[in-house]
Structures are given as structure tokens and as C-alpha cells.
Scaffold this active site. Structure first.
Site, PDB file in Angstrom:
ATOM      1  N   CYS A   5      -8.138   0.484  -2.490  1.00  0.00           N
ATOM      2  CA  CYS A   5      -6.528  -0.226  -1.888  1.00  0.00           C
ATOM      3  C   CYS A   5      -6.766  -1.557  -0.948  1.00  0.00           C
ATOM      4  CB  CYS A   5      -5.932   0.992  -1.024  1.00  0.00           C
ATOM      5  SG  CYS A   5      -4.287   0.195   0.034  1.00  0.00           S
ATOM      6  N   GLU A  62      -2.015  -3.675  -6.616  1.00  0.00           N
ATOM      7  CA  GLU A  62      -3.690  -3.583  -7.394  1.00  0.00           C
ATOM      8  C   GLU A  62      -3.055  -4.113  -8.412  1.00  0.00           C
ATOM      9  OE1 GLU A  62      -7.138  -2.599  -7.667  1.00  0.00           O
ATOM     10  OE2 GLU A  62      -6.164  -0.539  -6.632  1.00  0.00           O
TER      11      GLU A  62
END
Length: 247
Positions: A2, A115
Site C-alpha cells: 500500500c 494499486e
């Protein structure tokens, strides 16, 4: 992993989220503002327990730096803390995280995270996606925090201390597996007391909280490649430019 998130909440909304509607204990700091492209090394709000054991919102730097690190650059290698690595070493055992995992855990608010998906043609750039909860409510990541100062300072003042955090990651659910082999640990509200330390837990119980969030409760959609540059920070970065992923 992340490595980028968003937070589009007022200071009052963040406090209310973690303190069940109570007003903020202090005014909004100058360092807090909405962000649609939160990157490592920036200063962001996290919820942790204060010295009296009460929930508090503090502004910490993203990228955990343990007290023994030589400098702040160490934090770039610790923006995430894996639940368990390929050698079987857990977050509770790794030197950079074990002390914080034991006694300095925090909650990291976010509306979304990003992402990047590799395309079939390796010559093409990865495609960015925004990921959030299907019902549109904010997410809460499991985090760890630490305090650091330069070792040359023998008697540090409060201004010499730098407070940092990291986001825990785990294996992906069915949705996230289409994008990456890791995902941030998203904690449900009922797990916040155990993670913060408001209730007594064992190491094994804390490790058990580091699990994938249900895929059916999440959504992901493609967004502009402008998000690739962390200097770009505007609301339209999260606007869908294609169909969402199927879980």
C-alpha cells in the site's frame, strides 16, 4: 503493498469516526488537509492511544523509523509492514516492527488506496486502480507507530522527535489478487479496541487480525495515470475511466 492512499474527510469527521461522535480535543493542525494522492514521507492523521489510554488523533510521518535507525531515510523501506514474509518471519519478529507491534499500534484512516495492475503487454505501463469499500465509507488500516530522533542529540526536546507510522499488509483477497500479491490490512470497527490495545490481547490474537478483508465488500476501478505522479493531487484523480473489476 500500500503505497498511495486518499483521505477526503474533515478534521471533525476523523475525530468522530474514532471517538464515536465526540468533538476534537484540539483545533485542526496546519499540516492537515484533504489529499487525493497521499504518498510516503507526508504527514497524515492516525488514531492512537495517548498517555492516559484515550483515543487521540496525531499527525505522523508515513514511513516507520525505529529509534535505532541512523536517519529518516530508513522510513522509505518501512512504509508497509508485512504480516509474514517469504521466510516465515512475522511482523511480531522483524526488528523494525516488533517493539511497535507489541505496544505502539494505531489506526490509519483512508477513503481509498491505489494499486497498479501489470498489463498483458510488458511494454505497456501499469494501469492504476482506486480501491475502496463498496458502501463508500472510510477504511481503517492497521498501523504501527514509532518515535525517532537523531542520535547526535543527547538531550532531545519535544521538537527533536519525529513520529512515524507504517501500514500493515497481508495476502490479497480475490479482488486484490487481480492487482497485487499484497493488500493493506483493513480493520472492522469491532477490531479497533484489540488493535489499539484498549483490551488485552496475546501476540497470536493480534496476528490473527492481520487478514484479508472480504472481497465482496470492496470495489476497484481504473483511474487516470496522473495519479502516478505524487505531485498531482486533485479530486478528479479518483474518477473512474473504465469498468470496475469483478471480484
Amino acid at each position: 503493498m500500500c503505497g498511495r492512499t486518499t483521505h477526503d474527510m474533515t478534521w471533525e469527521e476523523i475525530w468522530s469516526l474514532y471517538t464515536f461522535g465526540k468533538p476534537p480535543k484540539r483545533d485542526q493542525p496546519n499540516s492537515y488537509h484533504d489529499s487525493w494522492n497521499v504518498a510516503p514521507t507526508t504527514i497524515n492523521p492516525v488514531c492512537r492511544l495517548d498517555k492516559d489510554g484515550e483515543r487521540d488523533i496525531a499527525m505522523l510521518r508515513w514511513g516507520l523509523v525505529p529509534i535505532w535507525a541512523k536517519n529518516l531515510k530508513f522510513g522509505m523501506s518501512c512504509i508497509n509492514a508485512r504480516d509474514i514474509d517469504e521466510k516465515g518471519v512475522t511482523i511480531a519478529e522483524r526488528p523494525a516492527f516488533r517493539a511497535a507491534f507489541k505496544s505502539r499500534r494505531c489506526l490509519v484512516p483512508a477513503n481509498l488506496f491505489y494499486e497498479w495492475q501489470a498489463q498483458a503487454d510488458p511494454e505497456l505501463p501499469k494501469r492504476p486502480y482506486a480501491i475502496g469499500l463498496r458502501d463508500g465509507t472510510p477504511m481503517t488500516f492497521a498501523g504501527l507507530w514509532e518515535s525517532w530522533h537523531d542520535a547526535v542529540i543527547k538531550e532531545p526536546t519535544p521538537e527533536d522527535w519525529v513520529h512515524t507510522y507504517t501500514i500493515a499488509t497481508t495476502s490479497p483477497n480475490a479482488l486484490m489478487a487481480q492487482l497485487h500479491n499484497r493488500m493493506p490490512v483493513i480493520l472492522a470497527p469491532e477490531d479497533w479496541p484489540a488493535w489499539l490495545g484498549e483490551v488485552e490481547t496475546t501476540r497470536e490474537q493480534r496476528l490473527a487480525l492481520l487478514r484479508p478483508y472480504p472481497a465482496e465488500e470492496m470495489t476497484a476501478w481504473p483511474v487516470t495515470t496522473d495519479v502516478n505522479n505524487s505531485r498531482n493531487n486533485r479530486p478528479d484523480l479518483i474518477v473512474p475511466i473504465g469498468e470496475p473489476l469483478a471480484a
